[in-house]
Design a protein around this motif. Sequence first.
Motif, mmCIF file in Angstrom:
data_model
loop_
_atom_site.group_PDB
_atom_site.id
_atom_site.type_symbol
_atom_site.label_atom_id
_atom_site.label_comp_id
_atom_site.label_asym_id
_atom_site.label_seq_id
_atom_site.Cartn_x
_atom_site.Cartn_y
_atom_site.Cartn_z
ATOM 1 N N ALA A 1 13.967 8.527 2.751
ATOM 2 C CA ALA A 1 12.663 8.530 2.092
ATOM 3 C C ALA A 1 12.825 8.552 0.579
ATOM 4 O O ALA A 1 12.083 7.876 -0.152
ATOM 5 N N TYR A 2 13.788 9.320 0.085
ATOM 6 C CA TYR A 2 14.037 9.367 -1.352
ATOM 7 C C TYR A 2 14.514 8.002 -1.855
ATOM 8 O O TYR A 2 14.022 7.500 -2.873
ATOM 9 N N GLY A 3 15.443 7.379 -1.157
ATOM 10 C CA GLY A 3 15.923 6.059 -1.542
ATOM 11 C C GLY A 3 14.820 5.024 -1.494
ATOM 12 O O GLY A 3 14.717 4.163 -2.381
ATOM 13 N N PHE A 4 13.987 5.085 -0.481
ATOM 14 C CA PHE A 4 12.873 4.144 -0.364
ATOM 15 C C PHE A 4 11.894 4.321 -1.514
ATOM 16 O O PHE A 4 11.397 3.342 -2.080
ATOM 17 N N SER A 5 11.621 5.574 -1.878
ATOM 18 C CA SER A 5 10.682 5.813 -2.974
ATOM 19 C C SER A 5 11.241 5.285 -4.294
ATOM 20 O O SER A 5 10.493 4.721 -5.095
ATOM 21 N N GLN B 1 11.054 1.069 -8.462
ATOM 22 C CA GLN B 1 11.683 0.005 -9.247
ATOM 23 C C GLN B 1 11.028 -1.346 -8.969
ATOM 24 O O GLN B 1 10.882 -2.173 -9.875
ATOM 25 N N LEU B 2 10.631 -1.566 -7.744
ATOM 26 C CA LEU B 2 9.991 -2.832 -7.386
ATOM 27 C C LEU B 2 8.648 -2.974 -8.105
ATOM 28 O O LEU B 2 8.295 -4.069 -8.563
ATOM 29 N N LEU B 3 7.916 -1.896 -8.228
ATOM 30 C CA LEU B 3 6.586 -1.951 -8.831
ATOM 31 C C LEU B 3 6.613 -1.886 -10.351
ATOM 32 O O LEU B 3 5.665 -2.331 -10.999
#
Length: 63
Positions: A50-54, A59-61
């Motif tokens: 979850a931390y990596g996904f966040s 970064q994507l946004l």
Amino acid sequence: MRPTAPSLSQPSDRKAEDSAPAPTRRAEGLMFLWLAVLVWPLIAVGTVSAYGFSIWMYQLLTH
């Protein structure tokens, strides 16, 4: 005349069915294995994921 406060029940006054049966050593061992082998590793992997996904979404946004 004032009514008296109810007295606290002594442990010997309680009925046997009031308390839950104590867990056996085998049940405690199985619960420990369940937590140590399955539950906590899944929670750890889920937390890191979850931390990596966040971070990835951030970064994507923003970039």
